[in-house]
Design an enzyme around this catalytic site. Sequence first.
Site, mmCIF file in Angstrom:
data_model
loop_
_atom_site.group_PDB
_atom_site.id
_atom_site.type_symbol
_atom_site.label_atom_id
_atom_site.label_comp_id
_atom_site.label_asym_id
_atom_site.label_seq_id
_atom_site.Cartn_x
_atom_site.Cartn_y
_atom_site.Cartn_z
ATOM 1 C CD GLU A 1 -1.672 5.058 -10.168
ATOM 2 O OE1 GLU A 1 -1.856 4.182 -11.048
ATOM 3 O OE2 GLU A 1 -2.215 5.012 -9.042
ATOM 4 N NE ARG A 2 2.690 3.040 -7.675
ATOM 5 C CZ ARG A 2 2.007 3.996 -7.061
ATOM 6 N NH1 ARG A 2 2.223 5.265 -7.339
ATOM 7 N NH2 ARG A 2 1.099 3.691 -6.153
ATOM 8 C CB CYS B 1 1.765 -11.551 -12.302
ATOM 9 S SG CYS B 1 1.803 -11.954 -14.040
ATOM 10 C CD GLU C 1 1.566 -10.511 -5.731
ATOM 11 O OE1 GLU C 1 0.592 -9.799 -5.450
ATOM 12 O OE2 GLU C 1 1.843 -10.847 -6.905
ATOM 13 C CG PHE D 1 4.271 -1.239 -11.108
ATOM 14 C CD1 PHE D 1 5.599 -1.562 -11.355
ATOM 15 C CD2 PHE D 1 3.641 -1.815 -10.011
ATOM 16 C CE1 PHE D 1 6.274 -2.455 -10.520
ATOM 17 C CE2 PHE D 1 4.308 -2.698 -9.181
ATOM 18 C CZ PHE D 1 5.636 -3.014 -9.444
ATOM 19 C CE LYS E 1 -5.844 3.641 -13.866
ATOM 20 N NZ LYS E 1 -4.477 3.713 -13.235
ATOM 21 C CB SER F 1 -2.781 -6.185 -6.091
ATOM 22 O OG SER F 1 -3.686 -5.106 -5.952
HETATM 23 P P1 NAD Z 1 -2.407 -2.505 -8.258
HETATM 24 O O1 NAD Z 1 -3.520 -3.442 -7.976
HETATM 25 O O2 NAD Z 1 -1.937 -1.611 -7.159
HETATM 26 O O3 NAD Z 1 -2.803 -1.515 -9.471
HETATM 27 C C1 NAD Z 1 -3.357 -2.008 -10.661
HETATM 28 C C2 NAD Z 1 -4.263 -0.937 -11.250
HETATM 29 O O4 NAD Z 1 -5.329 -0.667 -10.323
HETATM 30 C C3 NAD Z 1 -3.553 0.378 -11.516
HETATM 31 O O5 NAD Z 1 -3.988 0.893 -12.754
HETATM 32 C C4 NAD Z 1 -3.987 1.263 -10.346
HETATM 33 O O6 NAD Z 1 -4.081 2.635 -10.703
HETATM 34 C C5 NAD Z 1 -5.353 0.718 -9.987
HETATM 35 N N1 NAD Z 1 -5.658 0.835 -8.557
HETATM 36 C C6 NAD Z 1 -4.775 0.741 -7.529
HETATM 37 N N2 NAD Z 1 -5.417 0.898 -6.345
HETATM 38 C C7 NAD Z 1 -6.726 1.078 -6.626
HETATM 39 C C8 NAD Z 1 -7.896 1.284 -5.838
HETATM 40 N N3 NAD Z 1 -7.834 1.325 -4.506
HETATM 41 N N4 NAD Z 1 -9.083 1.431 -6.460
HETATM 42 C C9 NAD Z 1 -9.175 1.390 -7.799
HETATM 43 N N5 NAD Z 1 -8.084 1.192 -8.610
HETATM 44 C C10 NAD Z 1 -6.884 1.042 -8.036
HETATM 45 O O7 NAD Z 1 -1.190 -3.376 -8.850
HETATM 46 P P2 NAD Z 1 0.289 -2.903 -9.170
HETATM 47 O O8 NAD Z 1 1.021 -2.672 -7.901
HETATM 48 O O9 NAD Z 1 0.287 -1.840 -10.189
HETATM 49 O O10 NAD Z 1 0.834 -4.235 -9.888
HETATM 50 C C11 NAD Z 1 1.331 -5.336 -9.180
HETATM 51 C C12 NAD Z 1 0.266 -6.386 -8.954
HETATM 52 O O11 NAD Z 1 -0.282 -6.807 -10.194
HETATM 53 C C13 NAD Z 1 0.814 -7.646 -8.309
HETATM 54 O O12 NAD Z 1 -0.113 -8.092 -7.364
HETATM 55 C C14 NAD Z 1 0.920 -8.620 -9.464
HETATM 56 O O13 NAD Z 1 0.875 -9.981 -9.113
HETATM 57 C C15 NAD Z 1 -0.276 -8.237 -10.277
HETATM 58 N N6 NAD Z 1 -0.161 -8.674 -11.655
HETATM 59 C C16 NAD Z 1 -0.911 -9.741 -12.036
HETATM 60 C C17 NAD Z 1 -0.814 -10.220 -13.331
HETATM 61 C C18 NAD Z 1 -1.614 -11.397 -13.795
HETATM 62 O O14 NAD Z 1 -1.572 -11.687 -14.960
HETATM 63 N N7 NAD Z 1 -2.352 -12.080 -12.946
HETATM 64 C C19 NAD Z 1 0.050 -9.586 -14.242
HETATM 65 C C20 NAD Z 1 0.787 -8.486 -13.811
HETATM 66 C C21 NAD Z 1 0.670 -8.034 -12.504
#
Ligand code: NAD
Length: 498
Positions: free
Chosen positions: A176-177, A281, A382, A149, A173, A226
């Site tokens: 969804e937020r 991130c 985090e 998101f 994909k 994450s």
């Molecule tokens: P998230 O992991 O909750 O979601 C990321 C994606 O995974 C979304 O599209 C979501 O729909 C999907 N998802 C969530 N739960 C899932 C599950 N149980 N099974 C399958 N798919 C699932 O992350 P977020 O809260 O949207 O974003 C924040 C996180 O992203 C933080 O940890 C941040 O550090 C990380 N991030 C990392 C980078 C990088 O370059 N390393 C860049 C941006 C964000």
Amino acid sequence: MATIEHWIGGRFTAGNGQRTGDVYDPAQGTVRAHVGLASAADVDDAVSAAETAFETWSQTSVTQRSRVMFAFRDLVQRYEDDLARIISAEHGKVLDDARGEVVRGREVVEFVCGLPQLLKGEFSDQVSAGVDSWSFRQPLGVVAGITPFNFPIMVPMWMHPVAIACGNTFVLKPSERDPSVSNRVAELYAEAGLPEGVFNVVHGDKEAVDAVLDHPRIAAVSFVGSTPIARYVHDRASATGKRVQALGGAKNHAVVMPDADIDFAGDQLVAAGYGSAGQRCMAISAVIAVGSVADPLIDRLRARTEQIVVGPGGQSGSEMGPVITAAALKRIETYIAEGESSGAKLVLDGRGLSVDGHDDGFFVGPTLIDGVTTDMSVYTDEIFGPVLVVLRVDTLDEAIAVVNANPYGNGTAVFTSSGEVARTFQRRVTVGMIGINVPIPVPMAFHSFGGWKDSLFGDHHIHGPEGIRFYTRAKVVTSRWPHVSEDSLAQLNFPTAQ
Ligand code: NAD
């Protein structure tokens, strides 16, 4: 209330339409739209559209593909303000910050406008008598991106311009937020002349993600999110034979040396810790103060942090907006409480912040915690909110040991006026992206972005040269054009150069 639809094969569709999710205005705490949550059948429809489009798109000349990217790049620039508004309304970040991510995303498009140069192969003349050899790279097929998101336009743009320019077709994909901006990107691609089916958007949650990971006709998956989900995506998609790059979470340290310019370092760290409410991130979330720098640094951090204007992202003058959801707000406030009860000192406590006219908004104020140790949850986890923790150590060696013992390895920075310290730091830390007096060292689009350890699973970083390699595979041709009269020279032993 509007329902945000998928974009499949060049048009909007409700798909199977059975499940929807809520999309919030985080500054008001109210639902502003619904979003369709794709089923496996919807994902399959998108993959089929992309597969059909691949037949012609992969045969389109590199020149033509880069022309589409030039046109797309111009549209992203023309509609920069609109895109920023869409992002800010669903994410909550302030408009200037949203514009910044549009620009950083557009820079990836600018990088791939030079596609003909990037895809040039290598040629070796006369590798044997009358024999030449060359290599070139071809697209993989249908590839997918799953994104978080916090950067709803920039992170997908780390992926789809590179993949598409290389001749692949793409299924996104997004989170969804804050799903709306991805649909606007789809419209801009169409306006730029990208054929239907080359770029598709399926909105959804775990059900859609699992359908992508298991789909037999998707060749590669790029994921950003994450760490637990990155690990899961990497393992599950690898098990079905896909190429995977899965970028995870972070705990980014900034080491401040006694020889640093304290006012400069303090101001930079406030911007890096609290910008986008800490939901980056590459946000700095842990400051390691070395030796005598700690007390004056804390004074500077507190003085600048107290001036931060917290308010709705769309309101002029706001420097920091709300966090993404009520659940995120609760999680962040729980961590602050745990920090306090574990004995750390709350220099600034952002809990319970109320913003005029936005009583139900997901606001938490900038929080500064001193005296943190490596066993406290405010350090180990985090938090992904506007919380900056300060650890105190005596030497550079101790600071590097703390950075390297942390399981994450996304970004880190050192503030110093010593070249020797900087060089020691950059060579010894086990982290992928390093800033020297630069708190958020996000590489430009023509370099690649990626962390180490639990911040990245898979062996390719994203965009830049590694992105081109990730979305293509190599061929090597060895060729000979013999004269009709020439002896064949064929022998049964293994051929060697003549
Ligand atoms: P998230 O992991 O909750 O979601 C990321 C994606 O995974 C979304 O599209 C979501 O729909 C999907 N998802 C969530 N739960 C899932 C599950 N149980 N099974 C399958 N798919 C699932 O992350 P977020 O809260 O949207 O974003 C924040 C996180 O992203 C933080 O940890 C941040 O550090 C990380 N991030 C990392 C980078 C990088 O370059 N390393 C860049 C941006 C964000």
